[in-house]
Enzyme design. Structure first.
Site, PDB file in Angstrom:
ATOM      1  N   TYR A 131       0.873  -1.181   0.000  1.00  0.00           N
ATOM      2  CA  TYR A 131       0.000   0.000   0.000  1.00  0.00           C
ATOM      3  C   TYR A 131       0.905   1.224   0.000  1.00  0.00           C
ATOM      4  O   TYR A 131       1.553   1.526   1.008  1.00  0.00           O
ATOM      5  CB  TYR A 131      -0.909  -0.048   1.229  1.00  0.00           C
ATOM      6  CG  TYR A 131      -1.631   1.237   1.555  1.00  0.00           C
ATOM      7  CD1 TYR A 131      -2.103   2.081   0.558  1.00  0.00           C
ATOM      8  CD2 TYR A 131      -1.868   1.604   2.875  1.00  0.00           C
ATOM      9  CE1 TYR A 131      -2.772   3.251   0.868  1.00  0.00           C
ATOM     10  CE2 TYR A 131      -2.540   2.759   3.199  1.00  0.00           C
ATOM     11  CZ  TYR A 131      -2.985   3.584   2.187  1.00  0.00           C
ATOM     12  OH  TYR A 131      -3.638   4.749   2.492  1.00  0.00           O
ATOM     13  N   ASN A 256       2.027   4.329 -10.780  1.00  0.00           N
ATOM     14  CA  ASN A 256       3.305   4.470 -11.481  1.00  0.00           C
ATOM     15  C   ASN A 256       3.632   3.194 -12.254  1.00  0.00           C
ATOM     16  O   ASN A 256       3.702   2.100 -11.681  1.00  0.00           O
ATOM     17  CB  ASN A 256       4.412   4.775 -10.467  1.00  0.00           C
ATOM     18  CG  ASN A 256       5.729   5.084 -11.138  1.00  0.00           C
ATOM     19  OD1 ASN A 256       6.395   4.213 -11.685  1.00  0.00           O
ATOM     20  ND2 ASN A 256       6.123   6.352 -11.097  1.00  0.00           N
ATOM     21  N   VAL A 347      19.341 -17.419  -2.636  1.00  0.00           N
ATOM     22  CA  VAL A 347      19.041 -18.839  -2.808  1.00  0.00           C
ATOM     23  C   VAL A 347      20.001 -19.599  -1.901  1.00  0.00           C
ATOM     24  O   VAL A 347      21.212 -19.388  -1.949  1.00  0.00           O
ATOM     25  CB  VAL A 347      19.217 -19.274  -4.266  1.00  0.00           C
ATOM     26  CG1 VAL A 347      19.026 -20.785  -4.398  1.00  0.00           C
ATOM     27  CG2 VAL A 347      18.235 -18.529  -5.164  1.00  0.00           C
ATOM     28  N   LYS A 357      24.988 -19.894   0.525  1.00  0.00           N
ATOM     29  CA  LYS A 357      24.047 -18.791   0.331  1.00  0.00           C
ATOM     30  C   LYS A 357      24.530 -17.919  -0.816  1.00  0.00           C
ATOM     31  O   LYS A 357      25.584 -17.290  -0.726  1.00  0.00           O
ATOM     32  CB  LYS A 357      23.922 -17.959   1.609  1.00  0.00           C
ATOM     33  CG  LYS A 357      22.967 -16.776   1.478  1.00  0.00           C
ATOM     34  CD  LYS A 357      22.825 -16.019   2.784  1.00  0.00           C
ATOM     35  CE  LYS A 357      21.859 -14.858   2.649  1.00  0.00           C
ATOM     36  NZ  LYS A 357      21.673 -14.131   3.930  1.00  0.00           N
ATOM     37  N   ASP A 444      17.475  -7.233  10.181  1.00  0.00           N
ATOM     38  CA  ASP A 444      16.406  -8.057   9.625  1.00  0.00           C
ATOM     39  C   ASP A 444      15.950  -9.081  10.665  1.00  0.00           C
ATOM     40  O   ASP A 444      15.890 -10.276  10.402  1.00  0.00           O
ATOM     41  CB  ASP A 444      16.897  -8.763   8.356  1.00  0.00           C
ATOM     42  CG  ASP A 444      15.762  -9.390   7.554  1.00  0.00           C
ATOM     43  OD1 ASP A 444      14.590  -9.095   7.859  1.00  0.00           O
ATOM     44  OD2 ASP A 444      16.050 -10.175   6.632  1.00  0.00           O
TER      45      ASP A 444
END
EC number: 2.3.1.234
Length: 527
Positions: A131, A256, A347, A357, A444
Site C-alpha cells: 500500500y 506508477n 538462494v 548462500k 532483519d
C-alpha cells in the site's frame, strides 16, 4: 440490523482524508462516483485549506451521486487515518446525512478500504499488499481477523517524499506523475538505499535527491529506481516470510508504471500472482469507502453517532475484520529440512554440514544498484557473522566467501517462526541482547532468521546487518522483530514479554533500547 442489504439497497461512501473529496454509491457493483480534488496553489497540502475546499464542495459532490436517497441503507465515511480538519469535515457531513436519511453510519479505516477495493477489483483472495500512497507506505497481510502490518515506512510516506522532491524543483502537485515523466529520459545515479528488515525509510533518499547536482532527469530516474526497489524488496521479504502466493498493489503511487513493472517481475521470479486495480480505484476515492462500508454493513458493523469521532492515527491492524472468516495463510510452505530454499534476497543450498548462500541478480532492480547491493551485503554479512561469533553470539561458522556467495556451517535446529513459544522467544531475546552488546544491529530481525538448537537461539541472515552502537539503530532493530512477531502470532504480548526478559538479562543497555523502540512504535505514519 439486517444481515444483508436489500437487492435495491445502496451504501453511500464519503472519502476526504487528505486532498481528494469523493463520494460514491455501491450496491452489487459501483453505481456512481464523483470527486473534487483540492489542488494547492503552491507547495504541499494545507490541512485547513483542504478542509475548507471539502466543505465548499461537499453539497455538489454528494448531490451528483445521491439521486435516489430512498435506496440508501447506510452512510460510510473515512474515519481515519488522515488530516484532522479534512476528516472532521467529512464526518460532519456523514452524520448529517445519517440523521436526515434515518440510516446507520459505518466508520471505515482508509487503509483497509484501499485493500478491500483492491481485492474486489482484482479478485485476489489472500494477498500480500503493498500500500503506497502519499502518507502511507505499508506491507500488509491478513491473519486471524486482522490485517497485519509486516513492514512500513519509519519516517515519511513514499508519495509525500516524491511530492517533497517535486516541490523543491517547482514541479506540479502531485509530484509522482511529473517525476515519472522526467525519469523516462534519465539515467541511473546512486542514492541512499535504506531497508531495515521489512521496514524502510525515505527521508535520507529524498534529501540526497534534492541536493544532487546531477541533471533533473537523472535524479528522477535514480529516485524512482531506488525508492521502488526498496518497496519491492520489503514486499518480497514479506511474501517469502509469510508463504503467500499473491501480491496486490494499492494506493495512489501504485499508478506508477515503473513500480508496477518491478513488482510484476519480482512476482514472476517467485511464481506469485500480481495484480493492480484500475486507476479509478488506486488513489483516494469514494468507491473504496462505499464498498468497504457495504461489506461491513452486511456483517452488522455499524457506528453509533456518539462513537463516530474521527481517528487521525487509525491503523489498519486495529480493525477487527469481521467480514472475513478464514484464518489467513501464513507459513504454508513449511520449514525446509534440506535441498534448496529461497528467501527474499538469496538462494540457499542446504547440505548435510554446510549451507551455500548465493545472492542472485534481481531483474526488477537497476543493474548498477543490483551489483552494488549484492557486493555490499555479501561482504558485510560474512564480516559481521564472524565478528558476532567471536563475541559469543550463536551464529554459523564461515567457511568461504566470494563476491556473491557465502559458504557457512549448517545450523541444525528449528526455525523460530515455527516454534514460537515463551521459552524459545526468551532465547531469541538473549541472542539479540548479546548481539547489541557487541555493537552490531541485525537489520532483519524476523522469526525466519533465528534457529533454536541445544538451548540456544542462533542468528542467521546478516544481509542487512551493520555496526552501530546508536540507541536509535537498536530501537529500530527491536521494532522490526516486534512487528514481525505481532503480525504472525496470536499471543504477541506474552511472547514480547518473554523476549524482553531474555534481552534485559544479558544486555546492560536494554532499558534504553526498549524505550527507543517504543518511541519508534509511537511515531506517526500519517505525516
Amino acid at each position: 440490523m439486517p444481515d444483508t442489504i436489500p437487492d435495491d439497497g445502496l451504501v453511500l461512501g464519503l472519502e476526504g482524508t487528505a486532498w481528494n473529496l469523493s463520494a460514491a454509491l455501491f450496491g452489487d457493483e459501483l453505481i456512481a462516483l464523483h470527486s473534487s480534488p483540492y489542488v494547492p496553489p503552491k507547495g504541499g497540502i494545507h490541512p485547513r485549506e483542504a478542509a475548507q475546499h471539502h466543505a465548499s464542495a461537499m453539497k455538489e459532490v454528494v448531490s451528483r451521486v445521491l439521486t435516489e436517497p430512498e435506496r440508501i441503507r447506510a452512510i460510510a465515511f473515512s474515519q481515519g487515518p488522515g488530516l484532522g480538519p479534512s476528516l472532521r469535515t467529512v464526518a460532519t457531513a456523514a452524520r448529517a446525512l445519517s440523521i436526515a436519511l434515518g440510516v446507520p453510519l459505518v466508520g471505515v479505516n482508509h487503509c483497509v478500504a484501499h485493500v478491500e477495493i483492491g481485492r474486489w477489483a482484482t479478485g485476489f483472495s489472500d494477498p500480500i499488499v503493498l500500500y503506497a500512497s502519499g502518507a502511507n507506505t505499508q506491507v500488509l497481510g491478513y491473519l486471524n481477523g486482522r490485517y497485519r502490518i509486516f513492514g512500513e515506512t519509519l519516517d515519511i510516506g513514499l508519495g509525500n517524499g516524491l511530492d517533497k522532491f517535486a516541490r523543491s524543483h517547482d514541479l506540479p502537485h502531485p509530484g509522482g506523475p511529473a517525476i515519472e515523466r522526467l525519469a523516462r529520459q534519465g539515467n541511473y545515479i546512486e542514492l541512499p538505499y535504506t531497508v531495515k528488515g521489512m521496514d524502510l525509510a525515505f527521508s535520507g533518499l529524498v534529501s540526497a535527491a534534492q541536493e544532487s547536482g546531477a541533471p533533473l532527469e537523472d535524479v528522477c530516474f535514480g529516485l524512482q529506481e531506488t525508492a521502488f526497489a526498496m518497496c519491492v524488496e520489503v514486499t518480497e521479504r514479506a511474501l517469502a516470510h509469510a508463504g503467500k502466493d499473491e501480491v496486490l498493489l494499492v494506493g495512489g503511487v501504485g499508478a506508477n508504471g515503473r513500480l508496477q513493472e518491478m513488482l510484476r517481475v519480482m512476482c514472476e521470479e517467485r511464481g506469485a500472482a500480481f495484480a493492480v486495480p484500475e486507476r479509478t480505484f488506486l488513489g483516494d476515492n469514494g468507491a473504496m469507502i462505499a464498498y468497504t462500508g457495504k461489506i461491513m454493513l452486511e456483517h452488522g458493523v455499524t457506528l453509533p453517532l456518539e462513537e463516530s469521532q474521527i481517528r487521525p492515527g487509525y491503523r489498519a491492524n486495529e480493525v477487527e475484520v469481521a467480514w472475513r472468516t478464514e484464518p489467513g495463510e501464513v507459513f504454508s510452505i513449511g520449514p525446509h529440512e534440506g535441498g534448496v530454499a529461497r528467501g527474499a534476497e538469496a538462494v540457499v543450498e542446504i547440505g548435510e554440514e554446510d549451507v551455500v548462500k548465493r545472492r542472485p541478480s534481481k531483474r526488477y532492480r537497476n543493474p548498477a544498484l543490483d551489483r552494488r547491493l549484492i557486493a555490499e551485503r555479501t561482504r558485510a554479512e560474512a564480516r559481521l557473522i564472524a565478528t558476532a561469533r567471536r563475541a559469543g553470539v550463536p551464529t554459523p561458522v564461515i567457511r568461504d566467501v566470494t563476491a556473491d556467495t557465502i559458504v557457512m556451517e549448517r545450523i541444525k535446529g528449528e526455525v523460530l517462526k515455527y516454534v514460537a513459544a515463551p521459552e524459545t522467544i526468551r532465547l531469541a531475546g538473549e541472542a539479540v541482547g548479546r548481539l547489541h552488546g557487541t555493537g552490531i544491529v541485525h537489520g532483519d530481525l524476523t522469526t525466519s532468521n533465528m534457529i533454536v538448537r541445544d538451548g540456544q537461539c542462533a542468528l542467521i541472515d546478516f544481509g542487512l546487518a551493520s555496526t552501530s552502537s546508536e540507541v536509535e539503530s537498536r530501537g529500530v532493530d527491536l521494532h522490526v522483530f516486534f512487528q514481525t512477531l505481532e503480525s504472525t502470532t496470536e499471543n504477541f504480548e506474552e511472547l514480547k514479554a518473554a523476549f524482553v526478559e531474555g534481552y534485559t538479562a544479558v544486555f546492560p543497555g536494554a532499558d534504553e533500547a526498549l524505550a527507543r523502540e517504543h518511541e519508534v512504535e509511537l511515531r506517526g505514519r500519517y505525516l
